[in-house]
Design a protein around this motif. Structure first.
Motif, PDB file in Angstrom:
ATOM      1  N   ILE A  79     -27.877 -37.647  22.515  1.00 36.75           N
ATOM      2  CA  ILE A  79     -26.685 -38.342  23.010  1.00 36.75           C
ATOM      3  C   ILE A  79     -27.029 -39.231  24.197  1.00 36.75           C
ATOM      4  O   ILE A  79     -26.594 -40.393  24.275  1.00 36.75           O
ATOM      5  N   LEU A  80     -27.813 -38.722  25.141  1.00 34.73           N
ATOM      6  CA  LEU A  80     -28.162 -39.511  26.320  1.00 34.73           C
ATOM      7  C   LEU A  80     -29.040 -40.707  25.958  1.00 34.73           C
ATOM      8  O   LEU A  80     -28.923 -41.781  26.563  1.00 34.73           O
ATOM      9  N   LEU A  81     -29.894 -40.571  24.945  1.00 35.18           N
ATOM     10  CA  LEU A  81     -30.705 -41.705  24.497  1.00 35.18           C
ATOM     11  C   LEU A  81     -29.843 -42.790  23.865  1.00 35.18           C
ATOM     12  O   LEU A  81     -30.040 -43.990  24.129  1.00 35.18           O
ATOM     13  N   THR A  82     -28.879 -42.386  23.036  1.00 34.91           N
ATOM     14  CA  THR A  82     -28.006 -43.394  22.431  1.00 34.91           C
ATOM     15  C   THR A  82     -27.135 -44.070  23.487  1.00 34.91           C
ATOM     16  O   THR A  82     -26.867 -45.279  23.402  1.00 34.91           O
ATOM     17  N   MET A  83     -26.700 -43.330  24.497  1.00 33.15           N
ATOM     18  CA  MET A  83     -25.918 -43.931  25.571  1.00 33.15           C
ATOM     19  C   MET A  83     -26.744 -44.941  26.352  1.00 33.15           C
ATOM     20  O   MET A  83     -26.253 -46.014  26.730  1.00 33.15           O
ATOM     21  N   THR A  84     -28.015 -44.619  26.600  1.00 31.34           N
ATOM     22  CA  THR A  84     -28.897 -45.564  27.301  1.00 31.34           C
ATOM     23  C   THR A  84     -29.067 -46.838  26.470  1.00 31.34           C
ATOM     24  O   THR A  84     -28.993 -47.960  26.998  1.00 31.34           O
ATOM     25  N   GLY A  85     -29.281 -46.657  25.172  1.00 32.18           N
ATOM     26  CA  GLY A  85     -29.398 -47.817  24.298  1.00 32.18           C
ATOM     27  C   GLY A  85     -28.131 -48.651  24.276  1.00 32.18           C
ATOM     28  O   GLY A  85     -28.185 -49.892  24.225  1.00 32.18           O
ATOM     29  N   LEU A  86     -26.969 -47.999  24.342  1.00 36.68           N
ATOM     30  CA  LEU A  86     -25.700 -48.719  24.332  1.00 36.68           C
ATOM     31  C   LEU A  86     -25.519 -49.542  25.605  1.00 36.68           C
ATOM     32  O   LEU A  86     -25.077 -50.701  25.550  1.00 36.68           O
ATOM     33  N   VAL A  87     -25.867 -48.974  26.743  1.00 35.90           N
ATOM     34  CA  VAL A  87     -25.770 -49.716  28.010  1.00 35.90           C
ATOM     35  C   VAL A  87     -26.640 -50.969  27.963  1.00 35.90           C
ATOM     36  O   VAL A  87     -26.205 -52.074  28.326  1.00 35.90           O
ATOM     37  N   LEU A  88     -27.878 -50.811  27.517  1.00 35.54           N
ATOM     38  CA  LEU A  88     -28.797 -51.953  27.455  1.00 35.54           C
ATOM     39  C   LEU A  88     -28.308 -52.995  26.445  1.00 35.54           C
ATOM     40  O   LEU A  88     -28.417 -54.207  26.684  1.00 35.54           O
ATOM     41  N   SER A  89     -27.761 -52.546  25.328  1.00 32.81           N
ATOM     42  CA  SER A  89     -27.267 -53.464  24.296  1.00 32.81           C
ATOM     43  C   SER A  89     -26.074 -54.263  24.798  1.00 32.81           C
ATOM     44  O   SER A  89     -25.962 -55.478  24.546  1.00 32.81           O
ATOM     45  N   LEU A  90     -25.151 -53.605  25.490  1.00 35.48           N
ATOM     46  CA  LEU A  90     -23.982 -54.294  26.030  1.00 35.48           C
ATOM     47  C   LEU A  90     -24.389 -55.309  27.099  1.00 35.48           C
ATOM     48  O   LEU A  90     -23.848 -56.430  27.146  1.00 35.48           O
ATOM     49  N   ALA A  91     -25.334 -54.916  27.950  1.00 32.97           N
ATOM     50  CA  ALA A  91     -25.819 -55.860  28.968  1.00 32.97           C
ATOM     51  C   ALA A  91     -26.496 -57.053  28.306  1.00 32.97           C
ATOM     52  O   ALA A  91     -26.344 -58.203  28.752  1.00 32.97           O
ATOM     53  N   LEU A 104     -28.246 -60.192  17.577  1.00 38.02           N
ATOM     54  CA  LEU A 104     -29.160 -59.051  17.609  1.00 38.02           C
ATOM     55  C   LEU A 104     -28.596 -57.927  18.478  1.00 38.02           C
ATOM     56  O   LEU A 104     -28.665 -56.747  18.112  1.00 38.02           O
ATOM     57  N   CYS A 105     -28.020 -58.305  19.616  1.00 42.16           N
ATOM     58  CA  CYS A 105     -27.420 -57.304  20.493  1.00 42.16           C
ATOM     59  C   CYS A 105     -26.194 -56.675  19.842  1.00 42.16           C
ATOM     60  O   CYS A 105     -25.901 -55.493  20.064  1.00 42.16           O
ATOM     61  N   SER A 106     -25.463 -57.444  19.032  1.00 40.60           N
ATOM     62  CA  SER A 106     -24.294 -56.910  18.338  1.00 40.60           C
ATOM     63  C   SER A 106     -24.691 -55.792  17.381  1.00 40.60           C
ATOM     64  O   SER A 106     -24.015 -54.755  17.301  1.00 40.60           O
ATOM     65  N   VAL A 107     -25.785 -56.000  16.650  1.00 38.14           N
ATOM     66  CA  VAL A 107     -26.283 -54.956  15.761  1.00 38.14           C
ATOM     67  C   VAL A 107     -26.627 -53.702  16.561  1.00 38.14           C
ATOM     68  O   VAL A 107     -26.287 -52.573  16.178  1.00 38.14           O
ATOM     69  N   SER A 108     -27.289 -53.904  17.694  1.00 45.70           N
ATOM     70  CA  SER A 108     -27.698 -52.780  18.525  1.00 45.70           C
ATOM     71  C   SER A 108     -26.502 -52.049  19.133  1.00 45.70           C
ATOM     72  O   SER A 108     -26.510 -50.824  19.250  1.00 45.70           O
ATOM     73  N   VAL A 109     -25.464 -52.805  19.528  1.00 42.15           N
ATOM     74  CA  VAL A 109     -24.247 -52.171  20.046  1.00 42.15           C
ATOM     75  C   VAL A 109     -23.648 -51.243  18.994  1.00 42.15           C
ATOM     76  O   VAL A 109     -23.290 -50.097  19.272  1.00 42.15           O
ATOM     77  N   GLY A 110     -23.540 -51.732  17.756  1.00 39.88           N
ATOM     78  CA  GLY A 110     -23.010 -50.893  16.686  1.00 39.88           C
ATOM     79  C   GLY A 110     -23.882 -49.675  16.436  1.00 39.88           C
ATOM     80  O   GLY A 110     -23.382 -48.548  16.290  1.00 39.88           O
ATOM     81  N   LEU A 111     -25.186 -49.878  16.405  1.00 37.50           N
ATOM     82  CA  LEU A 111     -26.133 -48.800  16.135  1.00 37.50           C
ATOM     83  C   LEU A 111     -26.008 -47.676  17.158  1.00 37.50           C
ATOM     84  O   LEU A 111     -26.046 -46.481  16.803  1.00 37.50           O
ATOM     85  N   CYS A 112     -25.855 -48.035  18.425  1.00 38.75           N
ATOM     86  CA  CYS A 112     -25.841 -47.033  19.499  1.00 38.75           C
ATOM     87  C   CYS A 112     -24.453 -46.485  19.794  1.00 38.75           C
ATOM     88  O   CYS A 112     -24.320 -45.555  20.600  1.00 38.75           O
ATOM     89  N   SER A 113     -23.416 -47.049  19.159  1.00 36.97           N
ATOM     90  CA  SER A 113     -22.054 -46.570  19.406  1.00 36.97           C
ATOM     91  C   SER A 113     -21.723 -45.307  18.623  1.00 36.97           C
ATOM     92  O   SER A 113     -20.585 -44.826  18.682  1.00 36.97           O
ATOM     93  N   VAL A 114     -22.694 -44.761  17.893  1.00 30.22           N
ATOM     94  CA  VAL A 114     -22.441 -43.543  17.107  1.00 30.22           C
ATOM     95  C   VAL A 114     -22.476 -42.285  17.972  1.00 30.22           C
ATOM     96  O   VAL A 114     -22.375 -41.178  17.448  1.00 30.22           O
ATOM     97  N   THR A 115     -22.590 -42.448  19.290  1.00 30.36           N
ATOM     98  CA  THR A 115     -22.580 -41.289  20.188  1.00 30.36           C
ATOM     99  C   THR A 115     -21.397 -40.376  19.909  1.00 30.36           C
ATOM    100  O   THR A 115     -21.529 -39.147  19.887  1.00 30.36           O
ATOM    101  N   SER A 116     -20.227 -40.986  19.675  1.00 30.63           N
ATOM    102  CA  SER A 116     -19.029 -40.175  19.446  1.00 30.63           C
ATOM    103  C   SER A 116     -19.159 -39.314  18.195  1.00 30.63           C
ATOM    104  O   SER A 116     -18.616 -38.202  18.135  1.00 30.63           O
ATOM    105  N   GLN A 117     -19.891 -39.794  17.192  1.00 28.98           N
ATOM    106  CA  GLN A 117     -20.053 -39.044  15.945  1.00 28.98           C
ATOM    107  C   GLN A 117     -21.116 -37.957  16.055  1.00 28.98           C
ATOM    108  O   GLN A 117     -21.294 -37.170  15.126  1.00 28.98           O
ATOM    109  N   ILE A 118     -21.837 -37.916  17.157  1.00 28.37           N
ATOM    110  CA  ILE A 118     -22.722 -36.794  17.473  1.00 28.37           C
ATOM    111  C   ILE A 118     -21.983 -35.804  18.368  1.00 28.37           C
ATOM    112  O   ILE A 118     -22.084 -34.588  18.209  1.00 28.37           O
TER     113      ILE A 118
END
Length: 401
Positions: A79-91, A104-118
Motif C-alpha cells: 500500500i505504501l509503495l502504491t501511494m508513493t507511486g501515486l504522489v509522484l505520478s500526480l506531481a 504517460l503520467c495519466s496511465v501511472s495515476v490510474g495504475l497507482c490508484s488501486v490502493t483502495s482496492q488493496i
C-alpha cells in the motif's frame, strides 16, 4: 503494529473510508478537466477522450496486475509503495510540459490508484465475519463519495487556480494520506508464496471454481454499465435539454452523491442475511430509476430527474456492497485475487457502459438510454431469478481450488 494485535476500530474505519475516497477520486479528475488540459497542451479535439481513457486503462491494469499481490506480498508495504507511486505520478501530471508526458503520467495515476482496492479487502481481515458487510459498507461510503465529489471539486479548483493546481493539491493530499497510513497500518503478511505468474494464472481458476463470483460479476457488471451509461449521457442531456452549464451540471452531480448514503445500510442488510432481498431491490431500483428518468426528461422535471439519479446510484451501491461481501467471503486466502477478478470485470463492463451511453443518447435521445437501461435491468433480474441458493450467501460454493 502486527496483524495479531491489530483491531479495526470505528476511528480507523473512518480513516480507511476517507483514504479510499481521496485515492479513487484521482481517476476522475481528468474527466472534469478535459477542456482546459487539451487547450493548454495543444491536444487535438479528436484525441481529447484519450486523456480519460488512459487513466482508466491504467486503473484496469492495476486491478489485474497489482491487486492480486495482496495475497502474496506484505500488504502494508504494498500500500505504501502504491501511494508513493501515486504522489509522484500526480506531481508528474501537474508539471507535464507536453501531451505525451501528461498521458504517460495519466496511465501511472490510474495504475497507482488501486490502493483502495488493496486497503478494502485488508480491512475485512481484522473484523469478525458477522461485521464484514458493515465495515465494507462504511468504507465504501467514503469511496463512493470520493467518486461523486471528484468532478465538482476539480471544476471548483480549476476555476480559481487552473487545472494543474488540481493535481498539485491532490499530490499533497496523497502525501499526507501516505503519512497517516504509515502510522496506522498494521503489517499483514499472507502465508502463501506463489510465484507472480502462478498468482495471476490462479485468477482464472477462481472464476471456474466459484459460481457466486461469476454470478456477482454478472449482476453488478450490468448495473455498473447502466451507472456509467447514465453519468456519461446525462451531462450532454442537461446541457441540451435544460441549458445547464458546467456549474449546474456539477451541482446535479452533487445531488447524485446522495446515493452514497445507502452504502452503510447495504452492509448491515448483508450482515443480517438479506443479501438476496437487497439484490432484488437494488436491481429493481436501478431499472425503475432509469425508466422514470425518461418521463422526467420528457416532461422537463429536473428535480424528479435528480431524485432518479439518487435512486439509481443507491441501487448500484447497494448491489456493489452486498456483492463484495459475498466475494470476500469465498476464500480468505485468495481475497486479493477474488477482488481483482471481480473489480477488473466490473471495470470493463463500466467502460463499455461509458461508450454506450453517449452513443445511445446520440442515436435515440434520452429515451434511447432509458429504454436500453431498463431492458438491461430486466435481463439482470431474470438471470438473478435462476439462482438456486435460498440460504445466506457468503460461503464458498465449492471448496477452495
Amino acid at each position: 503494529m502486527t496483524q495479531d494485535t491489530f483491531r479495526l476500530s470505528p476511528t480507523l474505519t473512518g480513516i480507511f473510508s476517507a483514504v479510499c475516497g481521496l485515492t479513487v477520486a484521482n481517476i476522475y479528475y481528468a474527466q472534469a478537466l478535459v477542456g482546459p488540459i487539451t487547450h493548454d497542451l495543444a491536444i487535438a479535439p479528436r484525441w481529447a477522450g484519450i486523456i480519460v481513457t488512459l487513466t482508466q486503462l491504467g486503473y484496469g491494469a492495476g486491478l489485474f496486475l497489482i491487486v492480486p499481490l495482496s495475497d502474496r506480498a506484505e500488504n502494508r508495504r504494498l500500500i505504501l509503495l502504491t501511494m508513493t507511486g501515486l504522489v509522484l505520478s500526480l506531481a508528474g501530471a501537474a508539471s507535464s510540459p507536453s501531451a505525451t508526458a501528461f498521458m504517460l503520467c495519466s496511465v501511472s495515476v490510474g495504475l497507482c490508484s488501486v490502493t483502495s482496492q488493496i486497503l478494502l479487502p485488508l480491512a475485512t481481515h481484522f473484523v469478525p465475519p458477522a461485521m464484514r458487510g458493515r465495515v465494507i459498507g462504511n468504507i465504501m461510503g467514503g469511496l463512493i463519495t470520493g467518486i461523486m465529489l471528484s468532478r465538482p471539486l476539480a471544476n471548483a479548483i480549476a476555476a480559481g487556480l487552473g487545472w494543474r493546481a488540481v493535481f498539485w493539491i491532490s499530490a499533497l493530499a496523497m502525501a499526507l494520506v501516505g503519512a497517516v497510513l504509515w502510522r496506522v497500518l498494521p503489517t499483514y503478511a499472507p502465508e502463501q508464496r506463489l510465484r507472480y505468474s502462478a498468482l495471476l494464472a490462479s485468477i482464472g481458476r477462481l472464476l471456474l471454481d466459484y459460481a457466486p463470483l461469476r454470478r456477482r460479476i454478472a449482476y453488478h457488471g450490468i448495473l455498473f454499465a447502466v451507472f456509467n451509461m447514465f453519468w456519461t449521457a446525462v451531462p450532454l442531456m442537461l446541457h441540451a435539454r435544460f441549458g445547464l452549464g458546467q456549474g449546474g451540471i456539477a451541482l446535479f452531480a452533487l445531488a447524485g452523491a446522495g446515493g452514497a448514503l445507502a452504502a452503510p445500510l447495504a452492509g448491515r442488510l448483508a450482515d443480517a442475511g438479506y443479501t438476496r432481498s437487497a439484490t432484488w431491490g437494488a436491481i429493481g431500483a436501478v431499472g425503475l430509476g432509469a425508466l422514470v428518468s425518461g418521463w422526467a426528461v420528457g416532461a422537463g422535471w429536473l428535480v424528479l430527474l435528480a431524485f432518479t439519479a439518487v435512486f439509481l446510484d443507491a441501487g448500484v451501491q447497494t448491489n456493489h456492497i452486498v456483492s463484495q461481501r459475498v466475494v470476500y467471503s469465498l476464500n480468505d486466502a485468495a481475497r486479493g485475487r477474488l477482488n481483482a477478478a471481480y473489480m477488473t470485470a466490473i471495470f470493463l463492463c463500466g467502460a463499455a457502459g461509458s461508450s454506450a451511453g453517449a452513443a445511445l443518447y446520440s442515436l435515440g435521445g434520452w429515451w434511447g438510454f432509458a429504454l436500453a437501461a431498463t431492458l438491461l435491468c430486466l435481463a439482470d433480474l431474470a438471470f438473478f431469478a435462476t439462482e438456486n441458493g435460498r440460504s445466506r450467501e457468503g460461503t464458498p460454493a465449492q471448496p477452495p481450488g
